[in-house]
Design an enzyme around this catalytic site. Structure first.
Site, PDB file in Angstrom:
ATOM      1  N   GLU A  89       0.826  -1.206   0.000  1.00  0.00           N
ATOM      2  CA  GLU A  89       0.000   0.000   0.000  1.00  0.00           C
ATOM      3  C   GLU A  89       0.856   1.249   0.000  1.00  0.00           C
ATOM      4  O   GLU A  89       1.936   1.268   0.573  1.00  0.00           O
ATOM      5  CB  GLU A  89      -0.850   0.017   1.268  1.00  0.00           C
ATOM      6  CG  GLU A  89      -1.858  -1.094   1.302  1.00  0.00           C
ATOM      7  CD  GLU A  89      -2.489  -1.238   2.670  1.00  0.00           C
ATOM      8  OE1 GLU A  89      -2.494  -0.268   3.440  1.00  0.00           O
ATOM      9  OE2 GLU A  89      -2.978  -2.338   2.949  1.00  0.00           O
ATOM     10  N   CYS A 102       2.984   8.498   1.594  1.00  0.00           N
ATOM     11  CA  CYS A 102       3.408   7.549   2.626  1.00  0.00           C
ATOM     12  C   CYS A 102       3.741   6.232   1.933  1.00  0.00           C
ATOM     13  O   CYS A 102       2.876   5.653   1.273  1.00  0.00           O
ATOM     14  CB  CYS A 102       2.268   7.393   3.625  1.00  0.00           C
ATOM     15  SG  CYS A 102       2.543   6.104   4.833  1.00  0.00           S
ATOM     16  N   CYS A 109       5.428  -6.954   7.925  1.00  0.00           N
ATOM     17  CA  CYS A 109       6.427  -6.441   8.865  1.00  0.00           C
ATOM     18  C   CYS A 109       6.727  -7.503   9.911  1.00  0.00           C
ATOM     19  O   CYS A 109       5.823  -8.176  10.400  1.00  0.00           O
ATOM     20  CB  CYS A 109       5.927  -5.165   9.534  1.00  0.00           C
ATOM     21  SG  CYS A 109       7.163  -4.439  10.650  1.00  0.00           S
ATOM     22  N   CYS A 113       3.810  -5.202  15.974  1.00  0.00           N
ATOM     23  CA  CYS A 113       3.244  -4.365  17.036  1.00  0.00           C
ATOM     24  C   CYS A 113       1.787  -4.781  17.276  1.00  0.00           C
ATOM     25  O   CYS A 113       1.075  -5.148  16.333  1.00  0.00           O
ATOM     26  CB  CYS A 113       3.335  -2.897  16.657  1.00  0.00           C
ATOM     27  SG  CYS A 113       5.048  -2.353  16.480  1.00  0.00           S
ATOM     28  N   CYS A 116      -1.040  -3.050  15.032  1.00  0.00           N
ATOM     29  CA  CYS A 116      -0.801  -2.707  13.616  1.00  0.00           C
ATOM     30  C   CYS A 116      -1.223  -3.832  12.679  1.00  0.00           C
ATOM     31  O   CYS A 116      -0.897  -5.001  12.910  1.00  0.00           O
ATOM     32  CB  CYS A 116       0.682  -2.396  13.430  1.00  0.00           C
ATOM     33  SG  CYS A 116       1.139  -2.064  11.722  1.00  0.00           S
ATOM     34  N   GLU A 155       9.343  -2.273   8.448  1.00  0.00           N
ATOM     35  CA  GLU A 155      10.265  -1.560   9.326  1.00  0.00           C
ATOM     36  C   GLU A 155      11.459  -1.124   8.462  1.00  0.00           C
ATOM     37  O   GLU A 155      12.279  -1.954   8.067  1.00  0.00           O
ATOM     38  CB  GLU A 155      10.714  -2.480  10.484  1.00  0.00           C
ATOM     39  CG  GLU A 155      11.854  -1.934  11.327  1.00  0.00           C
ATOM     40  CD  GLU A 155      11.683  -0.477  11.749  1.00  0.00           C
ATOM     41  OE1 GLU A 155      10.662  -0.126  12.368  1.00  0.00           O
ATOM     42  OE2 GLU A 155      12.578   0.334  11.433  1.00  0.00           O
ATOM     43  N   SER A 186      10.411   6.594   9.622  1.00  0.00           N
ATOM     44  CA  SER A 186       9.836   6.274  10.928  1.00  0.00           C
ATOM     45  C   SER A 186      10.303   4.877  11.311  1.00  0.00           C
ATOM     46  O   SER A 186      10.271   3.957  10.496  1.00  0.00           O
ATOM     47  CB  SER A 186       8.308   6.322  10.827  1.00  0.00           C
ATOM     48  OG  SER A 186       7.723   5.831  12.014  1.00  0.00           O
ATOM     49  N   SER A 209       8.892   5.628  16.742  1.00  0.00           N
ATOM     50  CA  SER A 209       7.571   5.202  17.207  1.00  0.00           C
ATOM     51  C   SER A 209       7.715   4.739  18.646  1.00  0.00           C
ATOM     52  O   SER A 209       8.114   3.607  18.903  1.00  0.00           O
ATOM     53  CB  SER A 209       7.054   4.063  16.319  1.00  0.00           C
ATOM     54  OG  SER A 209       6.802   4.551  15.020  1.00  0.00           O
ATOM     55  N   CYS A 328      -1.762   1.734   8.017  1.00  0.00           N
ATOM     56  CA  CYS A 328      -0.957   0.892   7.149  1.00  0.00           C
ATOM     57  C   CYS A 328      -1.347  -0.572   7.272  1.00  0.00           C
ATOM     58  O   CYS A 328      -1.599  -1.078   8.342  1.00  0.00           O
ATOM     59  CB  CYS A 328       0.534   1.090   7.417  1.00  0.00           C
ATOM     60  SG  CYS A 328       1.078   0.669   9.066  1.00  0.00           S
TER      61      CYS A 328
HETATM   62  N1  SAH Z   1       7.593   0.359  11.067  1.00  0.00           N
HETATM   63  C1  SAH Z   1       7.803   1.753  11.199  1.00  0.00           C
HETATM   64  C2  SAH Z   1       7.183   2.569  10.098  1.00  0.00           C
HETATM   65  C3  SAH Z   1       5.828   2.135   9.612  1.00  0.00           C
HETATM   66  S1  SAH Z   1       4.493   2.327  10.779  1.00  0.00           S
HETATM   67  C4  SAH Z   1       7.307   2.249  12.556  1.00  0.00           C
HETATM   68  O1  SAH Z   1       6.656   1.486  13.258  1.00  0.00           O
HETATM   69  O2  SAH Z   1       7.626   3.367  12.898  1.00  0.00           O
HETATM   70  C5  SAH Z   1       4.316   4.086  10.794  1.00  0.00           C
HETATM   71  C6  SAH Z   1       3.568   4.621  11.966  1.00  0.00           C
HETATM   72  O3  SAH Z   1       2.169   4.266  11.885  1.00  0.00           O
HETATM   73  C7  SAH Z   1       4.073   4.095  13.302  1.00  0.00           C
HETATM   74  O4  SAH Z   1       4.248   5.126  14.229  1.00  0.00           O
HETATM   75  C8  SAH Z   1       2.962   3.165  13.690  1.00  0.00           C
HETATM   76  O5  SAH Z   1       2.942   2.978  15.064  1.00  0.00           O
HETATM   77  C9  SAH Z   1       1.741   3.847  13.155  1.00  0.00           C
HETATM   78  N2  SAH Z   1       0.560   2.985  13.051  1.00  0.00           N
HETATM   79  C10 SAH Z   1       0.517   1.690  12.691  1.00  0.00           C
HETATM   80  N3  SAH Z   1      -0.757   1.223  12.704  1.00  0.00           N
HETATM   81  C11 SAH Z   1      -1.525   2.257  13.083  1.00  0.00           C
HETATM   82  C12 SAH Z   1      -2.942   2.430  13.281  1.00  0.00           C
HETATM   83  N4  SAH Z   1      -3.782   1.418  13.094  1.00  0.00           N
HETATM   84  N5  SAH Z   1      -3.395   3.646  13.681  1.00  0.00           N
HETATM   85  C13 SAH Z   1      -2.536   4.671  13.862  1.00  0.00           C
HETATM   86  N6  SAH Z   1      -1.203   4.584  13.672  1.00  0.00           N
HETATM   87  C14 SAH Z   1      -0.705   3.395  13.295  1.00  0.00           C
HETATM   88 FE1  SF4 Z   2       5.868  -2.946  11.797  1.00  0.00          FE
HETATM   89 FE2  SF4 Z   2       5.681  -0.313  12.233  1.00  0.00          FE
HETATM   90 FE3  SF4 Z   2       3.465  -1.880  12.083  1.00  0.00          FE
HETATM   91 FE4  SF4 Z   2       5.105  -2.071  14.181  1.00  0.00          FE
HETATM   92  S1  SF4 Z   2       3.906  -0.272  13.581  1.00  0.00           S
HETATM   93  S2  SF4 Z   2       4.205  -3.800  13.027  1.00  0.00           S
HETATM   94  S3  SF4 Z   2       7.086  -1.750  13.236  1.00  0.00           S
HETATM   95  S4  SF4 Z   2       4.891  -1.447  10.430  1.00  0.00           S
END
Ligand code: SAH
Ligand code: SF4
Length: 339
Positions: A89, A102, A109, A113, A116, A155, A186, A209, A328
């Site tokens: 995406e 973005c 990934c 997390c 996510c 990541e 990020s 993050s 994402c």
């Molecule tokens: N993996 C990296 C970059 C991609 S995620 C990272 O984690 O920083 C980019 C940002 O989107 C991160 O801060 C992540 O915590 C946030 N994110 C992921 N899923 C989300 C959601 N459902 N709602 C809001 N922010 C989200």
């Molecule tokens: Fe991966 Fe970033 Fe999503 Fe965490 S928030 S699972 S590091 S994409």
């Protein structure tokens, strides 16, 4: 040969390797970016026999759009299919003064997390530099892109070399010519890579993050924290800030059930203080499978007030595109697992 995966120097060397003058490489690159064409034969000025040879070797565009969702606020989310059938995406976010894209850095990934969608099935593979750059070009064709954030799936620090390569292509004048300050990476927190980025690309913007300022909470939300706890990640961020001479940004997804008590506000402020960091508070974009809850506007205000009282400098970010699954990984997931 993927023209979107070449820096200017590489494009010139590639032309030379075919016995062509180096300017052909530059011409190919400029033509491809400007026009965003699908075939080399459509790149203006490229000799026909060369274009045919290149077209025979493979498609110019490394991905094609298979689904598109447009939000009421102008945000456009595209689902792209790569040559091997994998889906990623990218999101276009136009505002009055900017056009931010973005991008994803990996398919899926590995970090996983708790909140996510991208990490629900682990990582499938790294994206190539050309596949990363193409996500920008895809939206650039509609209106010129001014900013790029690596906040899609993946990541970036786990695909470091390709991300760095993509950053250099995006910055190249023959590519999109974006200033380094307009590029943001990020990360969920990989200390050695954070320090390395300060050496390799000190001009770009780095966001950590954080999501929690205490190890107990953070390890539940960001599993990487078990391997590299806060002291190590924040230590790397402090070194980063010293080296680049700018204050870092901390991202904090607001999860009503997990990281929004007064104690969480305290530990967040304490983590940000030594870095002089700015905090972005991001109300959670719900992903049903995770079980996390998005806070109400009143809960967001209460947390932001508590944070301000203990000295945290924060901005509450609007959830752009929340009506189109803009978090994402959500669109890809919906496409692969229709319910
Ligand atoms: N993996 C990296 C970059 C991609 S995620 C990272 O984690 O920083 C980019 C940002 O989107 C991160 O801060 C992540 O915590 C946030 N994110 C992921 N899923 C989300 C959601 N459902 N709602 C809001 N922010 C989200
Ligand atoms: Fe991966 Fe970033 Fe999503 Fe965490 S928030 S699972 S590091 S994409």
């Amino acid at each position: 040969m993927d023209p979107f995966g070449l820096t200017l120097a590489e494009a010139r060397a590639w032309a030379a390797s075919l016995g062509l003058p180096p300017f052909r490489g530059e011409q190919l690159m400029r033509g491809a970016y400007r026009a965003g064409v699908a075939r080399f034969a459509d790149v203006k000025g490229l000799p026909r026999d060369l274009a045919e040879r290149l077209d025979a070797a493979g498609a110019l565009a490394p991905a094609s759009e298979v689904k598109r969702q447009e939000s009421r606020d102008g945000t456009v989310k595209s689902l792209l299919r790569l040559h091997d059938g994998k889906l990623v995406e990218c999101v276009s976010i136009p505002t009055v003064e900017r056009h931010t894209v973005c991008v994803s850095s990996q398919v899926g990934c590995a970090v996983g997390c708790s909140f996510c969608a991208s990490g629900l099935n682990g990582v499938e593979r790294d994206l190539t530099p050309g596949e990363i750059v193409w996500q920008v070009v895809h939206h650039h064709r509609v209106s010129p892109v001014t900013n790029v954030v690596f906040m899609g799936s993946g990541e970036p620090m786990f695909n470091y070399d390709n991300v760095l390569h993509a950053i250099r292509i995006l910055g190249d004048a023959a590519g999109l010519g974006l200033g380094r300050r307009r590029l943001t990476v990020s990360t969920s927190g990989v200390p050695a890579r954070i320090r390395q980025l300060a050496e390799d690309e000190p001009q770009i913007t780095l966001a950590l993050s954080l999501h929690a300022g205490d190890d107990g909470t953070r390890s539940r939300l960001v599993p990487l924290n078990v391997r590299w706890p806060l002291a190590e990640v924040l230590g790397a961020m402090a070194d980063y800030a010293d080296k680049v001479g700018r204050r870092p940004t901390l991202e904090y997804v607001l999860l009503a059930d997990a990281n929004m008590t007064p104690a969480h506000a305290q530990s967040l402020a304490a983590a940000a203080r030594p870095l002089g960091a700015h905090i972005n508070l991001i109300p959670y974009n719900p992903v049903i499978e995770t079980g996390h809850r998005r806070p109400t506007p009143a809960e967001v205000r209460t947390f932001a007030d508590q944070l301000a009282r203990v000295g945290g400098h924060a901005t509450v970010r609007g959830a752009r595109g929340s009506d189109i699954d803009a978090a994402c990984g959500q669109l890809k997931r919906r496409e692969e697992q229709p319910t």
